[in-house]
Motif scaffolding. Structure first.
Motif, PDB file in Angstrom:
ATOM      1  N   PHE A 473       0.852  -1.192   0.000  1.00  0.00           N
ATOM      2  CA  PHE A 473       0.000   0.000   0.000  1.00  0.00           C
ATOM      3  C   PHE A 473       0.880   1.230   0.000  1.00  0.00           C
ATOM      4  N   GLY A 474       0.613   2.149  -0.953  1.00  0.00           N
ATOM      5  CA  GLY A 474       1.457   3.322  -1.116  1.00  0.00           C
ATOM      6  C   GLY A 474       0.883   4.615  -0.612  1.00  0.00           C
ATOM      7  N   GLY A 475      -0.199   4.581   0.157  1.00  0.00           N
ATOM      8  CA  GLY A 475      -0.770   5.799   0.718  1.00  0.00           C
ATOM      9  C   GLY A 475      -2.098   6.168   0.116  1.00  0.00           C
ATOM     10  N   ASP A 476      -2.253   5.996  -1.200  1.00  0.00           N
ATOM     11  CA  ASP A 476      -3.552   6.240  -1.831  1.00  0.00           C
ATOM     12  C   ASP A 476      -3.958   5.112  -2.772  1.00  0.00           C
ATOM     13  N   SER A 477      -3.073   4.160  -3.012  1.00  0.00           N
ATOM     14  CA  SER A 477      -3.401   2.995  -3.846  1.00  0.00           C
ATOM     15  C   SER A 477      -2.433   1.877  -3.517  1.00  0.00           C
ATOM     16  N   TYR A 478      -2.760   0.688  -4.029  1.00  0.00           N
ATOM     17  CA  TYR A 478      -1.914  -0.488  -3.866  1.00  0.00           C
ATOM     18  C   TYR A 478      -1.169  -0.758  -5.176  1.00  0.00           C
ATOM     19  N   LEU A 479       0.005  -1.367  -5.056  1.00  0.00           N
ATOM     20  CA  LEU A 479       0.689  -1.924  -6.218  1.00  0.00           C
ATOM     21  C   LEU A 479       0.767  -3.429  -6.046  1.00  0.00           C
ATOM     22  N   VAL A 480       0.221  -4.158  -7.009  1.00  0.00           N
ATOM     23  CA  VAL A 480       0.266  -5.617  -7.028  1.00  0.00           C
ATOM     24  C   VAL A 480       1.308  -6.034  -8.056  1.00  0.00           C
ATOM     25  N   VAL A 481       2.231  -6.911  -7.674  1.00  0.00           N
ATOM     26  CA  VAL A 481       3.259  -7.388  -8.593  1.00  0.00           C
ATOM     27  C   VAL A 481       3.199  -8.911  -8.636  1.00  0.00           C
ATOM     28  N   TRP A 482       3.619  -9.482  -9.763  1.00  0.00           N
ATOM     29  CA  TRP A 482       3.647 -10.934  -9.896  1.00  0.00           C
ATOM     30  C   TRP A 482       4.655 -11.310 -10.968  1.00  0.00           C
ATOM     31  N   GLU A 483       4.974 -12.609 -11.034  1.00  0.00           N
ATOM     32  CA  GLU A 483       5.921 -13.078 -12.035  1.00  0.00           C
ATOM     33  C   GLU A 483       5.179 -13.659 -13.229  1.00  0.00           C
ATOM     34  N   VAL A 495       9.731 -12.325 -16.125  1.00  0.00           N
ATOM     35  CA  VAL A 495       9.603 -10.883 -15.958  1.00  0.00           C
ATOM     36  C   VAL A 495       8.617 -10.622 -14.837  1.00  0.00           C
ATOM     37  N   VAL A 496       8.728  -9.434 -14.245  1.00  0.00           N
ATOM     38  CA  VAL A 496       7.835  -9.009 -13.171  1.00  0.00           C
ATOM     39  C   VAL A 496       6.868  -7.979 -13.740  1.00  0.00           C
ATOM     40  N   LEU A 497       5.584  -8.231 -13.546  1.00  0.00           N
ATOM     41  CA  LEU A 497       4.525  -7.341 -13.981  1.00  0.00           C
ATOM     42  C   LEU A 497       3.820  -6.743 -12.768  1.00  0.00           C
ATOM     43  N   GLY A 498       3.077  -5.667 -12.996  1.00  0.00           N
ATOM     44  CA  GLY A 498       2.372  -5.040 -11.879  1.00  0.00           C
ATOM     45  C   GLY A 498       1.174  -4.238 -12.332  1.00  0.00           C
ATOM     46  N   MET A 499       0.247  -4.020 -11.418  1.00  0.00           N
ATOM     47  CA  MET A 499      -0.917  -3.159 -11.648  1.00  0.00           C
ATOM     48  C   MET A 499      -1.299  -2.502 -10.333  1.00  0.00           C
ATOM     49  N   MET A 516      10.352  -5.221 -14.423  1.00  0.00           N
ATOM     50  CA  MET A 516      11.751  -5.621 -14.395  1.00  0.00           C
ATOM     51  C   MET A 516      11.857  -7.086 -14.795  1.00  0.00           C
ATOM     52  N   GLU A 517      13.085  -7.540 -14.988  1.00  0.00           N
ATOM     53  CA  GLU A 517      13.325  -8.953 -15.214  1.00  0.00           C
ATOM     54  C   GLU A 517      13.349  -9.675 -13.877  1.00  0.00           C
ATOM     55  N   GLY A 518      13.187 -11.022 -13.958  1.00  0.00           N
ATOM     56  CA  GLY A 518      13.276 -11.824 -12.748  1.00  0.00           C
ATOM     57  C   GLY A 518      11.947 -12.397 -12.315  1.00  0.00           C
ATOM     58  N   GLY A 519      12.002 -13.163 -11.232  1.00  0.00           N
ATOM     59  CA  GLY A 519      10.812 -13.794 -10.680  1.00  0.00           C
ATOM     60  C   GLY A 519      10.818 -13.717  -9.177  1.00  0.00           C
ATOM     61  N   LYS A 520       9.830 -14.385  -8.548  1.00  0.00           N
ATOM     62  CA  LYS A 520       9.664 -14.382  -7.097  1.00  0.00           C
ATOM     63  C   LYS A 520       9.702 -12.958  -6.545  1.00  0.00           C
ATOM     64  N   PRO A 521       8.853 -12.041  -7.064  1.00  0.00           N
ATOM     65  CA  PRO A 521       8.978 -10.641  -6.678  1.00  0.00           C
ATOM     66  C   PRO A 521       8.378 -10.360  -5.300  1.00  0.00           C
ATOM     67  N   ASP A 522       8.743  -9.199  -4.771  1.00  0.00           N
ATOM     68  CA  ASP A 522       8.110  -8.639  -3.576  1.00  0.00           C
ATOM     69  C   ASP A 522       8.085  -7.130  -3.751  1.00  0.00           C
ATOM     70  N   VAL A 523       7.257  -6.439  -2.944  1.00  0.00           N
ATOM     71  CA  VAL A 523       7.086  -5.002  -3.095  1.00  0.00           C
ATOM     72  C   VAL A 523       6.806  -4.374  -1.739  1.00  0.00           C
ATOM     73  N   ALA A 524       7.322  -3.170  -1.537  1.00  0.00           N
ATOM     74  CA  ALA A 524       7.055  -2.376  -0.337  1.00  0.00           C
ATOM     75  C   ALA A 524       6.990  -0.912  -0.742  1.00  0.00           C
TER      76      ALA A 524
END
Length: 875
Positions: A473-483, A495-499, A516-524
């Motif tokens: 959660f970024g304060g006014d919306s969420y960012l969801v990421v996945w591989e 690759v890592v995608l997000g919405m 970005m490239e890669g897998g097994k992502p996380d976000v903060a």
């Protein structure tokens, strides 16, 4: 903050010592939505079909609770079943699971006795050797009701091997089992009464044989059973009566190298089919056996007896007017079908290819006669992996016309890999949702008490290789990421995608953001900026930890940065100070199994400090209270952690939970008061082959004190396998999520389950949508904080405090608390209110306190908006 005084409590005089209170968990909640009928996830194979009732029952071995991930997989398959009507269509919206048992399963069979199906299977003994199997059974009524909640034992585990066969004389069932070398050694018969009682415990020896190969089969006709079996070669037959007394001796059904016989009956005679070997090929043959005399017809050559043709695993059925045979053709990757008239005229020499699905050497088909046709059930196969995927069926009428394939291994949407983030007074859970061959990334909002705000999950994106979403959660919306595993195999193209998702649930991006490239992502998130981390594999020998900043508008900030050395796996990230802290598991190289846990501090501009060793062994995770972070990992001691400060200094190690070895990733969240660490746990397994996981958790203070010692507290400990533990917190509470197989209607699949760890329960009764949350324990001298949201702006109102529940109608809602104390409570411009106070001394165990707010609201029908009520009890 205003002081909250409760004079109603003043007459209590017993002083209680302050201490860490035991965690209070709300009942498990399955979020709404995602209900339908789809092909179940995982692998389904070994289908078998038994005619009866209004059609037939199909049974198979099922791995729908197994995810194709090293971190989330079930310990053993299940046995599922579904009924078909006379048209070959499923009669049930989802499949029925047979009673749960531990261990591997095989040789699933079914038979109808005139009123009920008996389903049997060989089940690995959780206490025995890998080849030691029980034979278990459970009955299914004509309406699809499971009649046995626990399976009954037909045969014990003593060296059960080879094939099982099952038939019925119209009242009892008869099973034969190849049992070698235990006594009685050979083919052993069991009689099972209609009530599930084994009439001859231990079995009756029918035929003494030294070895057994391939599948056998048994059928009943007019007082006689015909058993076909393969004791090596040749394939043999034996007739016997209801007492297992042989009628005549063993006779040769097929000379040469032959195997896998199957039997059908028209009520008087039998038809046997088998696969026959030539120098470099396999073909299918059949012959009729007179039920009364045992006289055999000439052999009927179904498929060509030529080299280079490979036809395998036949099955045979009687439709009421024709014999039909189906087999697998691995030359042309098809199932072949042939009809035989009662006078033994072969109508389809060589068999006709069925226009249903491709078949390979791993595909199996079974058949049963329906009115005027044949139901054929089979495994679908992913040709790229040469592995079965689902169970489907088709019907071929007596004229030889086939229907399209119909899915049978049905369930609702399978959910997996959950992650939860705390937002502004709400949570957002994200997870994968499998619908047939598509994986959808979904999100669903919940209030502070875990109650769903969305009746259906929000679909973000769909693909064939999507997985492991995370959310912040970024304060006014969420960012969801996945591989996105672009190419199945080693993750060199991941690759890592997000919405982004707004607080109201609207999706802010029309298409996924390529991050970005890669897998097994996380976000903060920190101060409106997200940091996404991944593990990138440009080659199979390299895995690098990467980080990429993303703005609140979804744009990438700067370039992707490498934040550590090779070989890095399972990266995780949390906000810390003005930047972030990232952690990951590192191995010296691809081929070196020694692992350690590393961290790096990342500044607001994306620059990273040098990685620092914090401990060993593997699969770390991290959460932060903003001023320091708790890094956890799994090692031989169990779950271990360290507190890391903004300057990178670390505390001594913290023993959070002891062994046994813990599979998968632990998760961690901060609720404003303490951390909650949750993990999958093996402590309650039964037997060597039992690897079911339960979910446990423990709270840890900001200073590193473990509040729930001795291994934490149980979150989910059912007989099912629970995994994928995740958590987030707010208002002094933690919302825990995990996934588990929910075998019953309407799911019959793995689903997300939520539990709230909080001393406060939310009670209905409000009107107008205002939401009240609380934190703090009801103890002598304890501090309680109330937070109201979504009430009318600048409204005058009252906080009602009671020592019991009144439950009286009021202003179109319910006045939940007794009217023991009324406090003024005006809201601000956002319709919010925060109030805190200290409870007096002398609160006895079991004392109840209830809060609710009411505010003037000209828009409301009765002129008032009432919040939900909150109730808690002193421990």
């Amino acid at each position: 903050m205003r002081s909250l005084c409760l004079p109603v409590l003043a007459f209590f005089t017993t002083i209680l010592p302050l201490a860490a209170q035991s965690p209070v968990l709300a009942p498990a909640l399955v979020p709404p939505g995602d209900v339908g009928s789809f092909e179940a996830g995982g692998v389904q194979h070994e289908p078998y079909i038994a005619p009866g009732g209004d059609g037939a029952l199909v049974v198979w071995v099922d791995h729908r609770a197994e995810f194709h991930s090293p971190l989330q997989s079930e310990p053993a398959p299940d046995v599922f079943a579904i009924r078909l009507d006379q048209a070959g269509a499923p009669m049930d919206s989802v499949a029925l699971r047979m009673p749960f048992t531990v261990g591997d399963k095989k040789e699933v069979r079914a038979a109808w006795n005139g009123s009920t199906w008996l389903v049997t299977w060989q089940n690995q003994d959780p206490f025995g050797c890998s080849s030691c199997h029980f034979v278990l059974g459970a009955r299914v009524a004509a309406d699809g009701t499971l009649l046995d909640n626990e399976p009954f034992v037909i045969k014990d585990t003593q060296s059960t091997s080879g094939t099982s066969t099952l038939s019925s004389n119209g009242s009892d069932w008869v099973m034969t089992v190849q049992s070698i070398p235990s006594a009685p050694a050979g083919i052993v018969g069991f009689r099972i009464a209609a009530d599930g009682t084994v009439v001859n415990p231990g079995g009756t020896l029918i035929q003494n044989i030294a070895t057994a190969q391939g599948r056998g089969d048994v059928e009943y006709a007019d007082g006689v059973y015909l058993l076909a079996f393969s004791p090596g070669s040749p394939t043999s037959g034996l007739r016997f009566d209801d007492t297992f007394t042989p009628i005549g001796g063993v006779f040769t059904l097929a000379g040469g190298t032959s195997a896998r016989p199957r039997v059908a009956t028209d009520g008087t005679d039998f038809m046997v089919t088998w696969q026959n070997s030539v120098v470099s090929g396999q073909n299918i043959r059949a012959r009729r056996i007179d039920g009364a005399t045992g006289t055999m017809s000439n052999i009927i050559q179904i498929t060509p007896a030529t080299n280079g043709d490979f036809n395998w695993d036949p099955d045979v059925a009687w439709t009421g007017s024709l014999w039909t045979i189906v087999c697998t053709d691995t030359n042309d990757d098809v199932f072949r079908f042939a009809r035989i008239q009662p006078d033994l005229t072969l109508l389809d020499p060589g068999g006709v290819a069925l226009p249903i699905v491709p078949a390979t050497a791993d595909s199996r088909a079974a058949s049963a006669g329906l009115v005027g046709g044949t139901a054929i059930v089979f495994e679908t196969t992913d040709l790229s992996q040469n592995w079965p995927g689902a169970v489907e069926s088709a019907r071929v009428d007596d004229a030889g016309t086939a229907t399209s394939a119909v899915p049978l291994s049905l369930s609702s949407v399978r959910q997996g890999f959950p992650s939860i983030a705390a937002g502004d007074g709400q949570y957002l859970a994200v997870f994968t949702a499998e619908q047939d061959d598509t994986i959808v990334i979904e999100a669903q909002r919940f209030d502070a008490f875990g109650v769903a705000l969305d009746a259906e999950p929000i679909e973000l994106a769909s693909g064939n290789r999507y997985g492991e979403p995370k959310v912040a959660f970024g304060g006014d919306s969420y960012l969801v990421v996945w591989e996105d595993r672009v190419v199945l195999g080693f993750e060199t193209d991941d690759v890592v995608l997000g919405m982004r998702v707004a607080l109201d649930g609207s999706v802010l991006d029309a298409t996924p953001i390529s991050i970005m490239e890669g897998g097994k992502p996380d976000v903060a998130a920190n101060d409106g900026t997200y940091l996404v981390v991944s593990s990138d594999s440009p080659t199979s020998d390299i895995r690098l930890p990467l980080a990429q900043r993303v703005g609140s508008d979804g744009t990438l900030i700067g370039s992707t940065e490498q934040i550590g050395a090779n070989f890095a796996r399972y990266p995780r990230v949390a906000a810390l100070g003005a930047g972030w802290i990232a952690t990951w598991q590192r191995q010296p190289s691809h081929d070196n199994p020694n692992t350690s846990v590393r961290v790096a501090l990342i500044a607001a501009d994306g620059s990273a400090s040098s990685e620092v060793f914090v401990g060993g062994n593997a699969r770390p995770n991290v959460a932060s209270n903003g001023e320091s972070a708790l890094v956890i990992w799994l090692d031989s001691s169990g779950v271990t952690g360290r507190i890391v400060s903004t300057d990178g200094s670390t505390s001594s190690t913290i023993a959070i939970a002891p062994s046994p070895a813990l599979p998968g990733l632990a998760d961690i969240g901060w609720n404003g008061e303490d951390y909650l660490v949750t993990w999958a746990d093996y402590r309650d397994i039964v037997g060597f082959w039992d690897t079911r996981r339960d979910i446990f958790a423990a709270r840890v203070t900001a200073g590193g004190t473990v509040l729930d010692t001795g291994g934490g507290f149980p979150v989910a400990t059912s007989q099912e396998d629970e995994f994928g533990a995740t958590t987030a917190g707010m208002f002094g509470s933690h919302l825990l999520g995990y996934t588990a197989l929910l075998p019953d209607q309407p799911y019959a699949t793995v689903r997300l389950v939520l539990r709230l760890e909080s001393p406060w329960s939310s009670l209905d009764g409000g009107v107008g949508g205002a939401s009240l949350a609380a934190s703090g324990d009801v103890v002598s001298g304890g501090t309680i904080e109330l937070a109201l949201s979504d009430a009318p702006a600048f409204a005058t109102g009252t906080i009602v405090v009671g020592a019991s529940v009144l439950g009286a109608p009021f202003k179109g809602g319910t006045m939940v608390p007794s009217l023991d104390l009324l406090l003024p409570a005006a809201t601000d411009h956002a319709g919010a209110l925060t109030l805190a106070g200290t409870l007096p001394a002398g609160i006895p165990p079991g004392f109840t306190i209830v809060f609710q707010t009411w505010h003037a609201d000209a828009r409301a029908p009765a002129g008032f908006t009432g919040s939900n009520a909150l109730e808690s009890e002193a421990p």
